[in-house]
Write an enzyme that holds these catalytic residues in place. Structure first.
Site, short mmCIF file in Angstrom:
data_model
loop_
_atom_site.label_atom_id
_atom_site.label_comp_id
_atom_site.label_asym_id
_atom_site.label_seq_id
_atom_site.Cartn_x
_atom_site.Cartn_y
_atom_site.Cartn_z
N GLY A 156 0.82 -1.22 0.00
CA GLY A 156 0.00 0.00 0.00
C GLY A 156 0.84 1.25 0.00
O GLY A 156 0.63 2.17 0.81
N SER A 157 1.80 1.31 -0.94
CA SER A 157 2.72 2.46 -0.92
C SER A 157 2.57 3.34 -2.17
O SER A 157 3.49 4.07 -2.52
CB SER A 157 4.16 1.99 -0.74
OG SER A 157 4.45 0.88 -1.55
N THR A 158 1.40 3.27 -2.81
CA THR A 158 1.18 4.18 -3.95
C THR A 158 0.80 5.58 -3.48
O THR A 158 0.71 6.50 -4.29
CB THR A 158 0.09 3.63 -4.89
OG1 THR A 158 -1.10 3.44 -4.13
CG2 THR A 158 0.51 2.32 -5.54
N ILE A 200 0.76 7.15 3.88
CA ILE A 200 1.77 6.72 4.85
C ILE A 200 2.71 5.69 4.23
O ILE A 200 3.94 5.76 4.40
CB ILE A 200 1.08 6.16 6.12
CG1 ILE A 200 0.33 7.28 6.86
CG2 ILE A 200 2.09 5.46 7.03
CD1 ILE A 200 -0.56 6.80 7.99
N TYR A 236 -13.13 -1.51 11.48
CA TYR A 236 -11.75 -1.06 11.24
C TYR A 236 -10.91 -1.29 12.50
O TYR A 236 -9.81 -1.86 12.44
CB TYR A 236 -11.76 0.42 10.86
CG TYR A 236 -10.39 1.05 10.75
CD1 TYR A 236 -9.52 0.70 9.72
CD2 TYR A 236 -9.96 2.00 11.69
CE1 TYR A 236 -8.25 1.29 9.63
CE2 TYR A 236 -8.71 2.58 11.60
CZ TYR A 236 -7.85 2.22 10.57
OH TYR A 236 -6.61 2.80 10.49
#
Ligand SMILES: NC(=O)c1ccc[n+]([C@@H]2O[C@H](COP(=O)([O-])OP(=O)(O)OC[C@H]3O[C@@H](n4cnc5c(N)ncnc54)[C@H](OP(=O)(O)O)[C@@H]3O)[C@@H](O)[C@H]2O)c1
Length: 264
Positions: A14-16, A19, A154
């Site tokens: 999830g680095s597109t 954070i 969540y």
């Protein structure tokens, strides 16, 4: 303290953006070869470009794949069969009325936010242990310990990540591999900025808008401003480094004092 991660390979899920991207920049800036991840080839290619520019490193490549699925995880493992540093940062969040969250939604949150991380830990941990060095960092949230009423699904996933981190740290005991989680507090990402603007109005200058947001909606924060993604990344880069060799099985807080507790 000089942090040198040259010779290490790191995968940041999830680095597109957000954070995850800040963590990718931090690790690449410290010399690691960084593999950037997101669901589409296009977004990953853009992110590789952005992380290279921000970190001034060419040691950045991409691995696209939806890690909430077995196929997506297999695609990422196909291009990246071994890593020294695994950062599970991908995560989805949203508000929902607790009594209206159906089975499918509970399962979706678990698959995206928790099972994605477990799959990669299962795939990479044995190799790290064999090589006698490795780092796993799972990005949790203040919502793991201060469960918001409108985000129970969540919060449940983030509490699970604390348990997963502690448990796999036990599996890695004595091996030179550490497993930790980071409890991130309210952070200045694109999605959060939109949310702040919605609540306090679009016309205020950003500093005033976030101050207003914190005072009115996040009064328990001791920082009284949003956390910048780089501030989360700093903790992750430290945990990924040889300097953090005695820190394992822990939940480290970068929450601006949001959680009103001495311990997480
Ligand atoms: N922002 C905050 O205030 C805050 C506070 C505490 C904790 N956190 C945690 O920090 C982490 C990052 O948050 P953020 O706000 O930076 O998130 P974000 O801006 O919404 O970014 C989410 C990232 O995850 C990727 N992603 C989503 N589903 C994926 C999947 N199934 N497979 C692979 N990649 C996927 C997205 O990539 P694509 O869209 O390109 O696929 C994107 O790069 C999350 O775990 C979040 O829970 C955030």
């Amino acid at each position: 303290m000089q942090i040198d991660l040259s010779g290490r390979t790191a995968l940041v899920t999830g680095s597109t953006q957000g954070i995850g991207q800040a963590i990718a920049v931090g690790l690449a800036g410290a010399g690691a070869h960084v593999v950037v991840n997101g669901r589409s080839q296009e977004r990953v290619a853009q992110a590789v470009h952005a992380v290279r520019a921000a970190s001034r490193s060419d040691e950045v490549t991409g691995a696209a794949g939806d890690l909430a699925t077995e196929e997506g995880a297999a695609a990422v493992l196909g291009t990246t069969p071994a890593v020294d540093i695994l950062v599970n940062s991908l995560g989805i969040f949203g508000a929902a009325s607790p009594l209206e969250i159906d089975d499918a939604e509970w399962l979706r949150y678990f698959e995206v936010n928790v099972l994605s991380a477990i799959r990669l830990i299962r795939a990479y941990l044995a190799g790290m242990k064999k090589r006698g060095w490795g780092r796993v960092v799972n990005i949790a949230s203040d919502s793991a310990v201060a469960i918001p009423a409108e985000m129970i699904h969540y919060g449940m996933t983030k509490t699970s990540l604390l348990a997963v981190s502690r448990g796999f740290a036990k599996d890695a005991a004595g091996s030179g591999v550490t497993v930790n989680s980071v409890i991130a507090g309210p952070t200045h990402t694109g999605g959060v900025e939109d949310f702040v603007r919605e609540l306090v109005g679009a016309e205020l200058p950003w500093d005033e808008a976030q101050h207003e947001f914190m005072v009115r909606h996040r009064p328990q924060s001791l920082l009284q401003r949003l956390i910048e993604p780089e501030e989360i990344a700093n903790m992750v880069v430290y945990l990924a480094s040889p300097h953090a060799s005695a820190t394992t099985g822990g939940a480290l807080r970068v929450d601006g004092g949001y959680v009103d507790s001495i311990l997480p």
